[in-house]
Design a protein around this motif. Sequence first.
Motif, PDB file in Angstrom:
ATOM      1  N   UNK A   6       0.828  -1.212   0.000  1.00 17.83           N
ATOM      2  CA  UNK A   6       0.000   0.000   0.000  1.00 17.83           C
ATOM      3  C   UNK A   6       0.861   1.260   0.000  1.00 17.83           C
ATOM      4  N   UNK A   7       1.888   1.293   0.844  1.00 12.64           N
ATOM      5  CA  UNK A   7       2.741   2.476   0.976  1.00 12.64           C
ATOM      6  C   UNK A   7       3.497   2.772  -0.317  1.00 12.64           C
ATOM      7  N   UNK A   8       3.900   1.723  -1.019  1.00  9.94           N
ATOM      8  CA  UNK A   8       4.679   1.912  -2.253  1.00  9.94           C
ATOM      9  C   UNK A   8       3.811   1.928  -3.508  1.00  9.94           C
ATOM     10  N   UNK A   9       2.488   1.930  -3.330  1.00  9.10           N
ATOM     11  CA  UNK A   9       1.572   1.866  -4.477  1.00  9.10           C
ATOM     12  C   UNK A   9       1.877   0.674  -5.377  1.00  9.10           C
ATOM     13  N   UNK A  10       2.199  -0.450  -4.749  1.00  8.25           N
ATOM     14  CA  UNK A  10       2.443  -1.676  -5.487  1.00  8.25           C
ATOM     15  C   UNK A  10       3.834  -1.806  -6.065  1.00  8.25           C
ATOM     16  N   UNK A  11       4.720  -0.882  -5.752  1.00  9.87           N
ATOM     17  CA  UNK A  11       6.060  -0.906  -6.332  1.00  9.87           C
ATOM     18  C   UNK A  11       7.082  -1.630  -5.462  1.00  9.87           C
ATOM     19  N   UNK A  12       6.663  -2.132  -4.308  1.00  6.98           N
ATOM     20  CA  UNK A  12       7.610  -2.787  -3.417  1.00  6.98           C
ATOM     21  C   UNK A  12       8.288  -3.954  -4.128  1.00  6.98           C
ATOM     22  N   UNK A  13       9.598  -4.085  -3.916  1.00  7.47           N
ATOM     23  CA  UNK A  13      10.359  -5.126  -4.605  1.00  7.47           C
ATOM     24  C   UNK A  13      10.163  -6.483  -3.931  1.00  7.47           C
ATOM     25  N   UNK A  14      10.417  -7.512  -4.693  1.00  5.20           N
ATOM     26  CA  UNK A  14      10.319  -8.866  -4.140  1.00  5.20           C
ATOM     27  C   UNK A  14      11.377  -9.066  -3.056  1.00  5.20           C
ATOM     28  N   UNK A  15      12.503  -8.348  -3.166  1.00  4.40           N
ATOM     29  CA  UNK A  15      13.560  -8.457  -2.164  1.00  4.40           C
ATOM     30  C   UNK A  15      13.075  -7.934  -0.806  1.00  4.40           C
ATOM     31  N   UNK A  16      12.338  -6.830  -0.833  1.00  7.71           N
ATOM     32  CA  UNK A  16      11.810  -6.289   0.418  1.00  7.71           C
ATOM     33  C   UNK A  16      10.757  -7.226   1.005  1.00  7.71           C
ATOM     34  N   UNK A  17       9.900  -7.777   0.136  1.00  4.59           N
ATOM     35  CA  UNK A  17       8.898  -8.742   0.606  1.00  4.59           C
ATOM     36  C   UNK A  17       9.586  -9.922   1.274  1.00  4.59           C
ATOM     37  N   UNK A  18      10.664 -10.403   0.662  1.00  4.57           N
ATOM     38  CA  UNK A  18      11.397 -11.529   1.241  1.00  4.57           C
ATOM     39  C   UNK A  18      12.005 -11.167   2.593  1.00  4.57           C
ATOM     40  N   UNK A  19      12.484  -9.919   2.709  1.00  2.87           N
ATOM     41  CA  UNK A  19      13.040  -9.468   3.990  1.00  2.87           C
ATOM     42  C   UNK A  19      11.961  -9.417   5.071  1.00  2.87           C
ATOM     43  N   UNK A  20      10.767  -8.980   4.692  1.00  5.09           N
ATOM     44  CA  UNK A  20       9.672  -8.909   5.657  1.00  5.09           C
ATOM     45  C   UNK A  20       9.264 -10.298   6.127  1.00  5.09           C
ATOM     46  N   UNK A  21       9.224 -11.238   5.207  1.00  2.00           N
ATOM     47  CA  UNK A  21       8.909 -12.624   5.578  1.00  2.00           C
ATOM     48  C   UNK A  21       9.982 -13.177   6.517  1.00  2.00           C
TER      49      UNK A  21
END
Length: 230
Positions: free
Chosen positions: A76-91
């Motif tokens: 939501x914060x990135x308007x859908x632009x968040x990278x897969x690398x950041x998603x992996x870090x969050x997981x």
Amino acid sequence: MNQSIIKTIAFDADDTLWINETFFRDAEDQFCALLEDYLPYEECHKRLFEMEMRNLPLYGYGIKPFGLSLIEASIEITDGEVSIEIIQELIAMAKAMLDAPVQLMEGIEGVLDTLSQKYRLVVATKGDLLDQERKLEKSGLAKYFHHIEVMSDKQPKNYMKLVNHLDIAPESFFMVGNSLKSDILPVLEIGGNAIHIPFHTTWVHEQIDYEVVHDNFQAFEKVDDILNVL
């Protein structure tokens, strides 16, 4: 409070038996550091909290719901632009929280050992069942408790359900916890007794802005202090 009628003492788990909130605050800071190119620190925290509140009725409490909120907030914060690398870090952050060692609150085991010789002790907590069972097992404290109750929420009706299950009157029930909102006020409302032991960090959702005054309520700085009244 009539000490002679107390039969069962319930302890909250997170930030009463062991340290918990510190891990969430650290994860929030890491989250906002990852998204610093999109939002200032304070606004990032605000947006994450709003996401958690929207998801609370769906997911409940715990690390896994928090991890889902981290991912959804990043999108939501990135308007859908968040990278897969950041998603992996969050997981990875959420998994690290689940796998973190259990750090007991200072003095808690000695208190449980003493009280378990005089009262029936139970855990009354909320959160994810699997995660709370895992932490209890890691803690080495399970041997002190007669019953473990993991609630979806801590409202008066949840405590009444527990009291009925334990087959005791509310006035024979005593709750010890760090959250005035979740551990103290609902128990006082049903006619039970409660002791507040504050933790230095409290989630915004658990904070109240007034003083609690009640005949069945006491507050102490350290958990050892409750041995003076129980």
